[in-house]
Motif scaffolding. Structure first.
Motif, PDB file in Angstrom:
ATOM      1  N   PRO A   1      -0.941  -9.763  -3.484  1.00 50.62           N
ATOM      2  CA  PRO A   1      -0.537  -8.420  -3.060  1.00 50.62           C
ATOM      3  C   PRO A   1      -0.622  -8.298  -1.541  1.00 50.62           C
ATOM      4  O   PRO A   1      -1.495  -8.900  -0.910  1.00 50.62           O
ATOM      5  CB  PRO A   1      -1.564  -7.515  -3.744  1.00 50.62           C
ATOM      6  N   ALA A   2       0.292  -7.528  -0.965  1.00 56.96           N
ATOM      7  CA  ALA A   2       0.346  -7.445   0.498  1.00 56.96           C
ATOM      8  C   ALA A   2       0.833  -6.079   0.941  1.00 56.96           C
ATOM      9  O   ALA A   2       1.572  -5.396   0.222  1.00 56.96           O
ATOM     10  CB  ALA A   2       1.269  -8.525   1.059  1.00 56.96           C
ATOM     11  N   HIS A   3       0.399  -5.681   2.133  1.00 57.92           N
ATOM     12  CA  HIS A   3       0.963  -4.524   2.816  1.00 57.92           C
ATOM     13  C   HIS A   3       2.049  -5.007   3.757  1.00 57.92           C
ATOM     14  O   HIS A   3       1.896  -6.058   4.418  1.00 57.92           O
ATOM     15  CB  HIS A   3      -0.111  -3.797   3.619  1.00 57.92           C
ATOM     16  N   LEU A   4       3.120  -4.243   3.855  1.00 53.58           N
ATOM     17  CA  LEU A   4       4.268  -4.579   4.687  1.00 53.58           C
ATOM     18  C   LEU A   4       4.564  -3.420   5.627  1.00 53.58           C
ATOM     19  O   LEU A   4       4.473  -2.256   5.225  1.00 53.58           O
ATOM     20  CB  LEU A   4       5.496  -4.859   3.818  1.00 53.58           C
TER      21      LEU A   4
ATOM     22  N   VAL B   1      -1.817   2.115   2.986  1.00 53.39           N
ATOM     23  CA  VAL B   1      -0.454   1.663   3.303  1.00 53.39           C
ATOM     24  C   VAL B   1       0.149   2.523   4.409  1.00 53.39           C
ATOM     25  O   VAL B   1       0.848   2.028   5.293  1.00 53.39           O
ATOM     26  CB  VAL B   1       0.435   1.701   2.038  1.00 53.39           C
ATOM     27  N   LEU B   2      -0.162   3.811   4.379  1.00 58.25           N
ATOM     28  CA  LEU B   2       0.413   4.763   5.345  1.00 58.25           C
ATOM     29  C   LEU B   2      -0.453   4.951   6.585  1.00 58.25           C
ATOM     30  O   LEU B   2      -0.129   5.784   7.443  1.00 58.25           O
ATOM     31  CB  LEU B   2       0.599   6.123   4.672  1.00 58.25           C
TER      32      LEU B   2
ATOM     33  N   LEU C   1       9.184   1.650   7.979  1.00 58.64           N
ATOM     34  CA  LEU C   1       9.015   1.172   6.612  1.00 58.64           C
ATOM     35  C   LEU C   1       7.544   0.830   6.410  1.00 58.64           C
ATOM     36  O   LEU C   1       6.978   0.036   7.170  1.00 58.64           O
ATOM     37  CB  LEU C   1       9.875  -0.066   6.372  1.00 58.64           C
ATOM     38  N   ALA C   2       6.915   1.429   5.406  1.00 57.42           N
ATOM     39  CA  ALA C   2       5.519   1.146   5.065  1.00 57.42           C
ATOM     40  C   ALA C   2       5.451   0.917   3.569  1.00 57.42           C
ATOM     41  O   ALA C   2       5.812   1.803   2.786  1.00 57.42           O
ATOM     42  CB  ALA C   2       4.612   2.303   5.481  1.00 57.42           C
ATOM     43  N   ALA C   3       5.005  -0.261   3.167  1.00 54.39           N
ATOM     44  CA  ALA C   3       5.067  -0.614   1.751  1.00 54.39           C
ATOM     45  C   ALA C   3       3.923  -1.538   1.370  1.00 54.39           C
ATOM     46  O   ALA C   3       3.259  -2.136   2.221  1.00 54.39           O
ATOM     47  CB  ALA C   3       6.407  -1.299   1.448  1.00 54.39           C
ATOM     48  N   SER C   4       3.720  -1.638   0.082  1.00 52.41           N
ATOM     49  CA  SER C   4       2.934  -2.731  -0.467  1.00 52.41           C
ATOM     50  C   SER C   4       3.747  -3.340  -1.592  1.00 52.41           C
ATOM     51  O   SER C   4       4.612  -2.677  -2.181  1.00 52.41           O
ATOM     52  CB  SER C   4       1.574  -2.244  -0.988  1.00 52.41           C
TER      53      SER C   4
END
Length: 272
Positions: A258-261, A43-44, A152-155
């Motif tokens: 599920p997704a990475h954002l 994610v990061l 912004l880094a998220a899942s």
């Protein structure tokens, strides 16, 4: 995880001691979502956290926050969650690990995040935004607490469409028994853009977790069963076998996605 309803706390915690103990068996001590440190690092990917101020939104029991503190060397990281039991567990873990000097934890039931404007260089979140139905208000708050030029880094756990959940998805959500406010990638991206974020992106992780979840279910039925039952009791294990079985159906169909954002706040801090 983060708030119930409109950023408000649940009357009773959804992630109680039994849930924390069970998920530690499944996903590792302090983790309330799958993939462990490797998925956090994915994610990061490409983001340098060294000497930066980081918010872990929906920090849960603190495993992820402490991993980031140890390996990514931020100037400081704040884990935020509305549920007191998980925050108490996170505080104790930080103390035990000798990381309280860099990682602190905050619990608040308020709609507005208890942080100043532009307080963080990076906002991270791991599978917690699903608990916030109002995605527009959520991303407006995350935008507010980011510094200009911040990331912004998220899942998160998304639904693969904008229509009503299928019968299989409804059965899965009922089996979880959690406050899931699932939304599509289209809605997430629109909410991020409406908040002012730029370079908004969503990457499906369905194929990855579809296979991982199948392995989790097999381990829960087999080699992990005795350990899990010792932690939470046989009935709790049986309930979660049913939950994982229901989840596998919607992962295999692609409805559970599920997704990475990823997104950025403009360097000027002015919404485009």
């Amino acid at each position: 995880m983060m708030a119930r309803g409109e950023h408000g706390a649940a009357a009773e915690p959804e992630y109680d001691e039994a849930a924390i103990r069970f998920l530690a068996v499944m996903w590792g001590e302090g983790y309330l979502s799958p993939g462990g440190p490797q998925e956090v690092d994915r994610v990061l990917s490409g983001i340098d956290l060294k000497d930066r101020c980081v918010l872990d939104f929906g920090c849960g029991a603190g495993g992820i926050t402490l991993h980031i503190a140890r390996t990514h060397r931020p100037a400081g990281i704040v884990g935020y969650d509305v549920e007191r039991p998980v925050v108490d567990r996170a505080v104790a873990a930080a103390d035990a690990a000798g990381l309280s000097f860099i990682a602190r934890f905050v619990s608040s039931p308020t709609r507005r995040l208890p942080f100043g404007d532009g307080e963080f260089d990076v906002v991270f979140s791991k599978d917690a935004m699903i608990h916030v139905p109002d995605k527009e208000a959520l991303f407006a708050e995350l935008y507010r607490v980011l510094k200009p030029g911040g990331v912004l880094a998220a899942s998160d756990w998304l639904i693969g469409h904008d229509g009503a959940p299928s019968a299989d998805m409804q059965a899965y959500i009922a089996a979880e028994g959690l406050s899931f406010g699932m939304a599509s990638a289209r809605r997430y991206l629109a909410a991020m853009a409406a908040a002012g974020f730029v370079d908004c992106a969503a990457e499906s992780r369905n194929a990855w977790y579809r296979d991982v979840a199948r392995g989790e279910l097999e381990r829960l039925k087999g080699p992990l069963r005795a350990q899990a039952a010792a932690a939470v009791g046989e009935a709790y294990v049986e309930k979660n076998i049913r939950t994982w079985t229901a989840m596998q159906k919607v992962l295999d169909s692609g409805e559970h996605c599920p997704a990475h954002l990823r997104a950025s706040k403009p360097a000027s801090g002015v919404r485009p």
